[in-house]
Enzyme design. Sequence first.
Site, PDB file in Angstrom:
ATOM      1  N   ASP A  81       0.843  -1.202   0.000  1.00  0.00           N
ATOM      2  CA  ASP A  81       0.000   0.000   0.000  1.00  0.00           C
ATOM      3  C   ASP A  81       0.882   1.258   0.000  1.00  0.00           C
ATOM      4  OD1 ASP A  81      -2.426   1.377   0.225  1.00  0.00           O
ATOM      5  OD2 ASP A  81      -2.396   1.346   2.423  1.00  0.00           O
ATOM      6  N   HIS A  82       0.543   2.215  -0.844  1.00  0.00           N
ATOM      7  CA  HIS A  82       1.205   3.539  -0.842  1.00  0.00           C
ATOM      8  C   HIS A  82       2.723   3.490  -0.898  1.00  0.00           C
ATOM      9  CE1 HIS A  82      -2.248   6.147  -0.312  1.00  0.00           C
ATOM     10  NE2 HIS A  82      -2.729   5.317   0.600  1.00  0.00           N
ATOM     11  N   GLU A 133      -2.496   6.231  -7.663  1.00  0.00           N
ATOM     12  CA  GLU A 133      -3.387   7.280  -7.126  1.00  0.00           C
ATOM     13  C   GLU A 133      -3.293   8.545  -7.966  1.00  0.00           C
ATOM     14  OE1 GLU A 133      -3.349   7.753  -2.849  1.00  0.00           O
ATOM     15  OE2 GLU A 133      -3.432   9.934  -3.006  1.00  0.00           O
ATOM     16  N   HIS A 183      -7.296   9.844   4.964  1.00  0.00           N
ATOM     17  CA  HIS A 183      -6.806   8.795   5.858  1.00  0.00           C
ATOM     18  C   HIS A 183      -6.936   9.266   7.309  1.00  0.00           C
ATOM     19  CE1 HIS A 183      -4.371   7.943   2.130  1.00  0.00           C
ATOM     20  NE2 HIS A 183      -4.863   6.754   2.385  1.00  0.00           N
ATOM     21  N   GLY A 184      -7.125   8.335   8.204  1.00  0.00           N
ATOM     22  CA  GLY A 184      -7.100   8.657   9.633  1.00  0.00           C
ATOM     23  C   GLY A 184      -8.473   9.010  10.181  1.00  0.00           C
ATOM     24  N   HIS A 211      -9.747   5.117  -0.612  1.00  0.00           N
ATOM     25  CA  HIS A 211      -8.850   5.185   0.547  1.00  0.00           C
ATOM     26  C   HIS A 211      -9.555   5.946   1.659  1.00  0.00           C
ATOM     27  CE1 HIS A 211      -4.839   3.806  -1.045  1.00  0.00           C
ATOM     28  NE2 HIS A 211      -5.611   3.739  -2.111  1.00  0.00           N
ATOM     29  N   GLY A 212      -9.040   5.803   2.887  1.00  0.00           N
ATOM     30  CA  GLY A 212      -9.613   6.541   4.010  1.00  0.00           C
ATOM     31  C   GLY A 212     -10.974   6.009   4.406  1.00  0.00           C
ATOM     32  N   VAL A 234      -9.289   0.071   4.625  1.00  0.00           N
ATOM     33  CA  VAL A 234      -9.512   0.390   6.046  1.00  0.00           C
ATOM     34  C   VAL A 234      -8.254   0.075   6.850  1.00  0.00           C
ATOM     35  CG1 VAL A 234     -10.875  -0.118   8.107  1.00  0.00           C
ATOM     36  CG2 VAL A 234     -11.968  -0.183   5.859  1.00  0.00           C
TER      37      VAL A 234
HETATM   38  P1  13P Z   1      -7.963   4.724   7.026  1.00  0.00           P
HETATM   39  O1  13P Z   1      -6.789   4.642   7.949  1.00  0.00           O
HETATM   40  O2  13P Z   1      -8.605   6.062   7.077  1.00  0.00           O
HETATM   41  O3  13P Z   1      -8.919   3.618   7.211  1.00  0.00           O
HETATM   42  O4  13P Z   1      -7.379   4.616   5.526  1.00  0.00           O
HETATM   43  C1  13P Z   1      -6.810   3.411   5.134  1.00  0.00           C
HETATM   44  C2  13P Z   1      -6.225   3.530   3.777  1.00  0.00           C
HETATM   45  O5  13P Z   1      -6.746   4.168   2.916  1.00  0.00           O
HETATM   46  C3  13P Z   1      -4.958   2.796   3.534  1.00  0.00           C
HETATM   47  O6  13P Z   1      -4.402   3.096   2.306  1.00  0.00           O
END
Ligand code: 13P
Length: 286
Positions: A81-82, A133, A183-184, A211-212, A234
């Site tokens: 991821d990322h 992205e 995110h977060g 995402h997020g 998530v």
């Molecule tokens: P959250 O931490 O907001 O759930 O986002 C997760 C995410 O998008 C990981 O790439």
Amino acid sequence: MGPVTLSEILSMARPGVAIAAFNFTNLEDLRGIMAAAELEQAPVIIQTTETTVKHSGLEYLAAMGRAAARVAGVPVCLHLDHATDFNLVVRAIRLGYSSVMIDGSRLPFEENVAVTAEAVRVAHAVGVSVEAELGQVGGKEDCACSTCCSTDGELHLVDVDEAVEFVRRTNIDALAPAVGTMHGIYKAPPCIRFDLIEEVHRATGLPLVLHGGSGLPRAIVREAIVRGVRKFNVATDLQAAYVAAWRKALASSGGSIDSRRAGAHAMEAVCEAAREKIRMCMGEER
Ligand code: 13P
């Protein structure tokens, strides 16, 4: 069975359904996630960020992820991821990740195209999928503190024409467009651009990634999925469940230093939280 690719697992999501993608950081949250997927009999994506790689080591994470896929009774995709570091993408592919995200979203458009196309060239040569992205999803991924990851900063949303050009020039398998999520931990309810989700999905023909995903109400998640989201990310909500269960178990431990006792509670809490997200993805009311 080993890990399946992102393309394979996303093709299992019929319209109106998404595959849940959960970030894991250690063996306990991974086992909680896998238990949830097995109980719901749902395909699942397990993923790790660069921060987690720094913390736990790519070799350990790859080995855990591959083992999870091997023993699971459901299809599992092991995804990076990322990743902003191209070398990390190559190392992950060598260690058996079946999918990678190359995140050039903070680069100028042409540089994002270049690094993404190169990642696709390397990954596709060995049958690995690529997510990328466009625009910038706000906040900081894989950081569950209540300060830096709950930014109120400006969002840079995806542009539909750019998305079409980006997909044509990179040949990616899934696109994460910035559509208003962060995110977060959300400080205020997010304003999600469902119209953009639908337009980008229609214009590119690709499965989209949201995402997020933590903290989003069910109705928002369902609408996003109906409009074209096929991978639902998530992280924070699972970490929150994990830590809360650990804290509670320690507080009632009577001074026990058996970390497995608290870990078992944490695993169970992650499993419950993941099950709820999987049901949202599947459109189930339970
Ligand atoms: P959250 O931490 O907001 O759930 O986002 C997760 C995410 O998008 C990981 O790439």
